[in-house]
Motif scaffolding. Structure first.
Motif, PDB file in Angstrom:
ATOM      1  N   LEU A 108      -5.574   6.408  -1.668  1.00  0.00           N
ATOM      2  CA  LEU A 108      -4.133   6.566  -1.853  1.00  0.00           C
ATOM      3  C   LEU A 108      -3.809   7.685  -2.839  1.00  0.00           C
ATOM      4  O   LEU A 108      -2.788   8.364  -2.700  1.00  0.00           O
ATOM      5  CB  LEU A 108      -3.516   5.247  -2.325  1.00  0.00           C
ATOM      6  CG  LEU A 108      -3.462   4.125  -1.285  1.00  0.00           C
ATOM      7  CD1 LEU A 108      -3.033   2.815  -1.943  1.00  0.00           C
ATOM      8  CD2 LEU A 108      -2.509   4.480  -0.152  1.00  0.00           C
ATOM      9  N   ASN A 109      -4.665   7.861  -3.841  1.00  0.00           N
ATOM     10  CA  ASN A 109      -4.426   8.923  -4.827  1.00  0.00           C
ATOM     11  C   ASN A 109      -4.489  10.306  -4.198  1.00  0.00           C
ATOM     12  O   ASN A 109      -3.906  11.262  -4.729  1.00  0.00           O
ATOM     13  CB  ASN A 109      -5.448   8.821  -5.960  1.00  0.00           C
ATOM     14  CG  ASN A 109      -5.182   7.627  -6.869  1.00  0.00           C
ATOM     15  OD1 ASN A 109      -4.062   7.135  -6.951  1.00  0.00           O
ATOM     16  ND2 ASN A 109      -6.218   7.165  -7.546  1.00  0.00           N
ATOM     17  N   LEU A 126       0.830  -1.206   0.000  1.00  0.00           N
ATOM     18  CA  LEU A 126       0.000   0.000   0.000  1.00  0.00           C
ATOM     19  C   LEU A 126       0.866   1.257   0.000  1.00  0.00           C
ATOM     20  O   LEU A 126       0.583   2.223  -0.711  1.00  0.00           O
ATOM     21  CB  LEU A 126      -0.909   0.003   1.232  1.00  0.00           C
ATOM     22  CG  LEU A 126      -2.062  -0.995   1.244  1.00  0.00           C
ATOM     23  CD1 LEU A 126      -2.755  -0.971   2.604  1.00  0.00           C
ATOM     24  CD2 LEU A 126      -3.055  -0.690   0.136  1.00  0.00           C
ATOM     25  N   SER A 127       1.922   1.240   0.798  1.00  0.00           N
ATOM     26  CA  SER A 127       2.804   2.397   0.884  1.00  0.00           C
ATOM     27  C   SER A 127       3.427   2.729  -0.463  1.00  0.00           C
ATOM     28  O   SER A 127       3.631   3.902  -0.795  1.00  0.00           O
ATOM     29  CB  SER A 127       3.895   2.140   1.926  1.00  0.00           C
ATOM     30  OG  SER A 127       4.792   3.221   2.013  1.00  0.00           O
ATOM     31  N   LYS A 128       3.711   1.711  -1.257  1.00  0.00           N
ATOM     32  CA  LYS A 128       4.316   1.900  -2.579  1.00  0.00           C
ATOM     33  C   LYS A 128       3.278   2.023  -3.683  1.00  0.00           C
ATOM     34  O   LYS A 128       3.644   2.120  -4.859  1.00  0.00           O
ATOM     35  CB  LYS A 128       5.264   0.732  -2.883  1.00  0.00           C
ATOM     36  CG  LYS A 128       6.411   0.595  -1.902  1.00  0.00           C
ATOM     37  CD  LYS A 128       7.225  -0.653  -2.192  1.00  0.00           C
ATOM     38  CE  LYS A 128       8.341  -0.844  -1.165  1.00  0.00           C
ATOM     39  NZ  LYS A 128       9.104  -2.102  -1.411  1.00  0.00           N
ATOM     40  N   CYS A 129       1.990   1.973  -3.294  1.00  0.00           N
ATOM     41  CA  CYS A 129       0.880   2.037  -4.270  1.00  0.00           C
ATOM     42  C   CYS A 129       0.958   0.906  -5.297  1.00  0.00           C
ATOM     43  O   CYS A 129       0.559   1.080  -6.455  1.00  0.00           O
ATOM     44  CB  CYS A 129       0.852   3.386  -4.978  1.00  0.00           C
ATOM     45  SG  CYS A 129       0.484   4.778  -3.866  1.00  0.00           S
ATOM     46  N   GLN A 130       1.444  -0.243  -4.884  1.00  0.00           N
ATOM     47  CA  GLN A 130       1.516  -1.404  -5.764  1.00  0.00           C
ATOM     48  C   GLN A 130       0.210  -2.197  -5.647  1.00  0.00           C
ATOM     49  O   GLN A 130       0.170  -3.313  -5.135  1.00  0.00           O
ATOM     50  CB  GLN A 130       2.728  -2.262  -5.401  1.00  0.00           C
ATOM     51  CG  GLN A 130       4.051  -1.549  -5.618  1.00  0.00           C
ATOM     52  CD  GLN A 130       5.252  -2.399  -5.220  1.00  0.00           C
ATOM     53  OE1 GLN A 130       5.109  -3.462  -4.616  1.00  0.00           O
ATOM     54  NE2 GLN A 130       6.444  -1.935  -5.556  1.00  0.00           N
ATOM     55  N   LEU A 131      -0.856  -1.615  -6.159  1.00  0.00           N
ATOM     56  CA  LEU A 131      -2.181  -2.195  -5.985  1.00  0.00           C
ATOM     57  C   LEU A 131      -2.368  -3.468  -6.803  1.00  0.00           C
ATOM     58  O   LEU A 131      -3.154  -4.336  -6.416  1.00  0.00           O
ATOM     59  CB  LEU A 131      -3.241  -1.156  -6.360  1.00  0.00           C
ATOM     60  CG  LEU A 131      -3.221   0.123  -5.503  1.00  0.00           C
ATOM     61  CD1 LEU A 131      -4.291   1.090  -5.962  1.00  0.00           C
ATOM     62  CD2 LEU A 131      -3.403  -0.212  -4.035  1.00  0.00           C
ATOM     63  N   LYS A 145       1.737   8.072   3.135  1.00  0.00           N
ATOM     64  CA  LYS A 145       1.977   6.770   2.510  1.00  0.00           C
ATOM     65  C   LYS A 145       3.150   6.060   3.181  1.00  0.00           C
ATOM     66  O   LYS A 145       3.104   4.846   3.389  1.00  0.00           O
ATOM     67  CB  LYS A 145       2.258   6.954   1.015  1.00  0.00           C
ATOM     68  CG  LYS A 145       1.060   7.434   0.213  1.00  0.00           C
ATOM     69  CD  LYS A 145       1.431   7.647  -1.245  1.00  0.00           C
ATOM     70  CE  LYS A 145       0.250   8.174  -2.037  1.00  0.00           C
ATOM     71  NZ  LYS A 145       0.599   8.444  -3.452  1.00  0.00           N
ATOM     72  N   GLU A 204      -7.502   2.512  -3.636  1.00  0.00           N
ATOM     73  CA  GLU A 204      -6.866   3.288  -4.709  1.00  0.00           C
ATOM     74  C   GLU A 204      -7.331   4.740  -4.671  1.00  0.00           C
ATOM     75  O   GLU A 204      -6.519   5.672  -4.831  1.00  0.00           O
ATOM     76  CB  GLU A 204      -7.186   2.672  -6.065  1.00  0.00           C
ATOM     77  CG  GLU A 204      -6.507   3.372  -7.229  1.00  0.00           C
ATOM     78  CD  GLU A 204      -6.755   2.685  -8.551  1.00  0.00           C
ATOM     79  OE1 GLU A 204      -6.073   3.021  -9.537  1.00  0.00           O
ATOM     80  OE2 GLU A 204      -7.638   1.801  -8.612  1.00  0.00           O
ATOM     81  N   SER A 244       2.728  12.016   0.456  1.00  0.00           N
ATOM     82  CA  SER A 244       3.790  11.009   0.505  1.00  0.00           C
ATOM     83  C   SER A 244       4.168  10.624   1.929  1.00  0.00           C
ATOM     84  O   SER A 244       4.498   9.464   2.194  1.00  0.00           O
ATOM     85  CB  SER A 244       5.030  11.515  -0.245  1.00  0.00           C
ATOM     86  OG  SER A 244       5.492  12.734   0.327  1.00  0.00           O
TER      87      SER A 244
END
Length: 242
Positions: free
Chosen positions: A133-134, A109-114, A141, A130, A138
């Motif tokens: 997170l958008n 989640l921290s890296k936005c690797q959904l 995150k 998503e 930073s």
């Protein structure tokens, strides 16, 4: 004897392929919630800044007095899970596996690797995450990411057993985590969080860390013929991702 319906049902949109949690490591939760875990990481000593002295032997200790009614109720649910669903289920082992899953998913989640959450987290939840997170800065995150050694305390919360109109059976377990983060967070939005000083080595300077909390709900379908897999159906990081 048939097991009575304990709660209303909500559907699970995807199942958790546990072997994907660690691509090159042992599974986190297997069929009976029995984790096969790597050796625990070394714990860094925590220190207090009181009086300008740093006591490197001092550690964070979390005290909690459980509600007797909730304690008895959850133990009853654990018994029902072993009696009617999985005789190998043990909440202690499940909790250890859930802690590893929490750390892994929080880092994604921290890296936005959904995309990497597919099969681990319910599909409808990924879409909601998503959107949040958008809009997240930073530093927030960064505060989502949790290494295993940063988890200070883990405890199970609510447990539920569900049936739907088609006779499918589900079990859900809410896990609560408290962890330290070094992310720089604004004071006004982090009111109520505890601040600690972490000693970095014997002669190193102390690093300021905050104690944050997170709630992750794990759900599994126990219908006959369905693969034994857990799905994360709820993710909350207090003051960050609610």
């Amino acid at each position: 004897m048939a097991l009575p319906v304990l709660r209303g049902c909500h559907r699970v949109s995807s199942t958790l392929k546990i072997t994907r949690l660690f691509l090159n490591e042992s599974p986190v939760l297997n069929r009976g919630g029995r984790p096969r875990l790597p050796p625990p990481p070394a714990q860094r000593p925590l220190s207090s800044a009181a009086g300008g002295q740093q006591n490197q032997n001092q550690k964070v200790v979390v005290f909690g007095i459980p509600n007797p009614f909730i304690w008895v109720r959850t133990r009853m649910y654990y018994f029902l899970i072993r009696a009617y669903f999985d005789k190998e289920f043990r909440i202690e082992e499940f909790s250890e596996g859930a802690k590893q899953a929490f750390s892994h998913v929080s880092r994604l989640l921290s890296k936005c690797q959904l995309d990497a959450l597919e099969g681990l987290v319910a599909k409808d939840l990924i879409g909601k995450l998503e959107e949040k997170l958008n809009l997240m800065p930073s530093n927030y995150k960064k505060a989502l990411s949790v290494e295993p050694e940063e988890i200070m305390y883990t405890t199970p919360g609510d447990v539920g057993i569900y049936y739907d109109d088609d006779g499918r059976k589900f079990v859900s377990i809410l896990m609560r985590f408290w962890y330290l983060t070094s992310a720089r967070l604004p004071e006004d939005t982090m009111e109520g969080t505890r601040v600690f000083q972490v000693a970095l080595g014997e002669e190193g300077e102390a690093e300021t860390k905050r104690l944050l909390s997170a709630h992750y709900e794990f759900q599994r379908e126990f219908t006959k013929g369905v693969a034994p897999a857990w799905t994360i159906t709820k993710i909350e990081h207090s003051k960050l991702l609610d």
